[in-house]
Motif scaffolding. Structure first.
Motif, PDB file in Angstrom:
ATOM      1  N   PHE A 222       0.832  -1.205   0.000  1.00 30.31           N
ATOM      2  CA  PHE A 222       0.000   0.000   0.000  1.00 30.31           C
ATOM      3  C   PHE A 222       0.867   1.255   0.000  1.00 30.31           C
ATOM      4  O   PHE A 222       0.584   2.222  -0.718  1.00 30.31           O
ATOM      5  CB  PHE A 222      -0.917  -0.014   1.226  1.00 30.31           C
ATOM      6  N   LYS A 223       1.924   1.245   0.812  1.00 30.00           N
ATOM      7  CA  LYS A 223       2.811   2.408   0.860  1.00 30.00           C
ATOM      8  C   LYS A 223       3.473   2.641  -0.500  1.00 30.00           C
ATOM      9  O   LYS A 223       3.601   3.779  -0.954  1.00 30.00           O
ATOM     10  CB  LYS A 223       3.873   2.212   1.934  1.00 30.00           C
ATOM     11  N   ALA A 224       3.902   1.541  -1.138  1.00 29.95           N
ATOM     12  CA  ALA A 224       4.535   1.678  -2.453  1.00 29.95           C
ATOM     13  C   ALA A 224       3.543   2.222  -3.480  1.00 29.95           C
ATOM     14  O   ALA A 224       3.876   3.106  -4.285  1.00 29.95           O
ATOM     15  CB  ALA A 224       5.088   0.331  -2.906  1.00 29.95           C
ATOM     16  N   MET A 225       2.317   1.694  -3.453  1.00 28.91           N
ATOM     17  CA  MET A 225       1.303   2.171  -4.397  1.00 28.91           C
ATOM     18  C   MET A 225       0.941   3.630  -4.118  1.00 28.91           C
ATOM     19  O   MET A 225       0.741   4.424  -5.050  1.00 28.91           O
ATOM     20  CB  MET A 225       0.062   1.282  -4.306  1.00 28.91           C
TER      21      MET A 225
ATOM     22  N   LYS B 116       1.322   6.755  -6.582  1.00 28.40           N
ATOM     23  CA  LYS B 116       0.215   7.675  -6.876  1.00 28.40           C
ATOM     24  C   LYS B 116       0.625   9.123  -6.655  1.00 28.40           C
ATOM     25  O   LYS B 116       0.327  10.010  -7.469  1.00 28.40           O
ATOM     26  CB  LYS B 116      -0.982   7.307  -5.997  1.00 28.40           C
ATOM     27  N   ASN B 117       1.341   9.371  -5.554  1.00 27.99           N
ATOM     28  CA  ASN B 117       1.786  10.740  -5.266  1.00 27.99           C
ATOM     29  C   ASN B 117       2.784  11.228  -6.314  1.00 27.99           C
ATOM     30  O   ASN B 117       2.764  12.403  -6.706  1.00 27.99           O
ATOM     31  CB  ASN B 117       2.411  10.800  -3.876  1.00 27.99           C
ATOM     32  N   ALA B 118       3.660  10.314  -6.761  1.00 29.50           N
ATOM     33  CA  ALA B 118       4.631  10.701  -7.789  1.00 29.50           C
ATOM     34  C   ALA B 118       3.921  11.061  -9.098  1.00 29.50           C
ATOM     35  O   ALA B 118       4.263  12.050  -9.759  1.00 29.50           O
ATOM     36  CB  ALA B 118       5.628   9.567  -8.015  1.00 29.50           C
TER      37      ALA B 118
ATOM     38  N   LYS C  63       0.864  12.102  -9.363  1.00 31.30           N
ATOM     39  CA  LYS C  63       0.130  13.346  -9.131  1.00 31.30           C
ATOM     40  C   LYS C  63       1.047  14.547  -9.253  1.00 31.30           C
ATOM     41  O   LYS C  63       0.682  15.574  -9.835  1.00 31.30           O
ATOM     42  CB  LYS C  63      -0.515  13.299  -7.748  1.00 31.30           C
ATOM     43  N   LYS C  64       2.271  14.420  -8.712  1.00 33.07           N
ATOM     44  CA  LYS C  64       3.230  15.520  -8.800  1.00 33.07           C
ATOM     45  C   LYS C  64       3.629  15.781 -10.248  1.00 33.07           C
ATOM     46  O   LYS C  64       3.737  16.928 -10.697  1.00 33.07           O
ATOM     47  CB  LYS C  64       4.465  15.204  -7.961  1.00 33.07           C
ATOM     48  N   ILE C  65       3.856  14.684 -10.994  1.00 30.33           N
ATOM     49  CA  ILE C  65       4.216  14.841 -12.408  1.00 30.33           C
ATOM     50  C   ILE C  65       3.076  15.509 -13.168  1.00 30.33           C
ATOM     51  O   ILE C  65       3.292  16.398 -13.999  1.00 30.33           O
ATOM     52  CB  ILE C  65       4.560  13.474 -13.017  1.00 30.33           C
ATOM     53  N   ARG C  66       1.848  15.079 -12.884  1.00 31.39           N
ATOM     54  CA  ARG C  66       0.696  15.680 -13.566  1.00 31.39           C
ATOM     55  C   ARG C  66       0.560  17.153 -13.206  1.00 31.39           C
ATOM     56  O   ARG C  66       0.179  17.984 -14.041  1.00 31.39           O
ATOM     57  CB  ARG C  66      -0.576  14.923 -13.191  1.00 31.39           C
ATOM     58  N   THR C  67       0.888  17.493 -11.948  1.00 34.41           N
ATOM     59  CA  THR C  67       0.819  18.895 -11.545  1.00 34.41           C
ATOM     60  C   THR C  67       1.905  19.715 -12.236  1.00 34.41           C
ATOM     61  O   THR C  67       1.668  20.837 -12.694  1.00 34.41           O
ATOM     62  CB  THR C  67       0.965  19.009 -10.018  1.00 34.41           C
TER      63      THR C  67
END
Length: 225
Positions: free
Chosen positions: A111-114, A118-120, A122-126
């Motif tokens: 879960f932590k890896a996923m 997801k956060n990575a 999201k940051k790239i999309r931002t």
């Protein structure tokens, strides 16, 4: 009543935090559970040796006709059997806990890896939004158009007389018209006489008699065909 004095709060809080910190770490808990399983296995071996000893003792007393002593040895064996069953049940519970805790720990790590993935994303999309991509593509197209215009400008010929090309064509047409006019006004030149050879007045030599006869035969054959 506390005979040993009042316990310090700091020590109590330190102990509680230390125990809770260890319990919160699944890896530490798994190690402790495995240590307890190993301890239960050692106790199981000890109880098994005791049971074997009771069986041996019962046989020896039966050989000496000591029935009461043999019965007592078998009763002790039964007690050891009950204890052995308890140990095996405890081992099963501990092993089940280890398996469940390992599975839960692995799920938590997954879960932590996923979540990190997801956060990575999201940051790239931002950082790289659709508006930024559209602006970048517009800039690329604009730069390509400018580069094409620059290439076309560089490829233009550098001729100092290029601006007078129409004037030169008009002058060339005037020259051609003058040449045509001169050709029309100039009288044609006299054709020089050609000296032809004189016609011979002598007759051609007569053919030989043999040749004349062969010629007649050939003419007759051709006429008969």
């Amino acid at each position: 009543m506390n005979w040993f004095g009042k316990k310090k709060k700091g020590a109590a809080s330190t102990t509680a935090s230390g125990s809770s910190g260890g319990a919160s770490d699944p890896q530490v808990t798994i190690v402790k559970l495995r240590e307890n399983i190993a301890m239960q296995e050692k106790r199981e071996e000890h109880i098994q040796r005791k049971m074997n000893g009771m069986v041996k003792e019962a046989k020896e007393k039966m050989a000496r006709k000591d029935k009461k002593g043999a019965m007592f040895a078998l009763k002790r064996k039964k007690l050891y059997e009950q204890e052995l069953d308890k140990i095996q049940n405890v081992k099963m519970t501990l092993e089940t806990q280890v398996m469940n805790l390992e599975s839960a720990s692995q799920n938590a790590q997954t879960f932590k890896a996923m979540d990190a993935g997801k956060n990575a994303m999201k940051k790239i999309r931002t950082d790289v939004g659709i508006d930024k991509v559209d602006d970048m593509m517009d800039d690329i197209r604009e730069e390509m158009e400018m580069a094409s215009e620059i290439s076309s400008a560089i490829a233009q010929p550098v001729d100092p007389l290029l601006a007078d090309e129409d004037e030169l064509l008009a002058e060339l047409e005037e020259l051609e018209a003058e040449d045509v006019e001169d050709a029309l006004l100039t009288p044609p030149a006299k054709t020089p006489s050609i000296n032809l050879p004189a016609v011979p007045s002598n007759k051609l030599p007569a053919l030989a008699n043999d040749e004349a006869e062969e010629l007649k035969k050939l003419e007759a054959e051709l006429a008969g065909l």
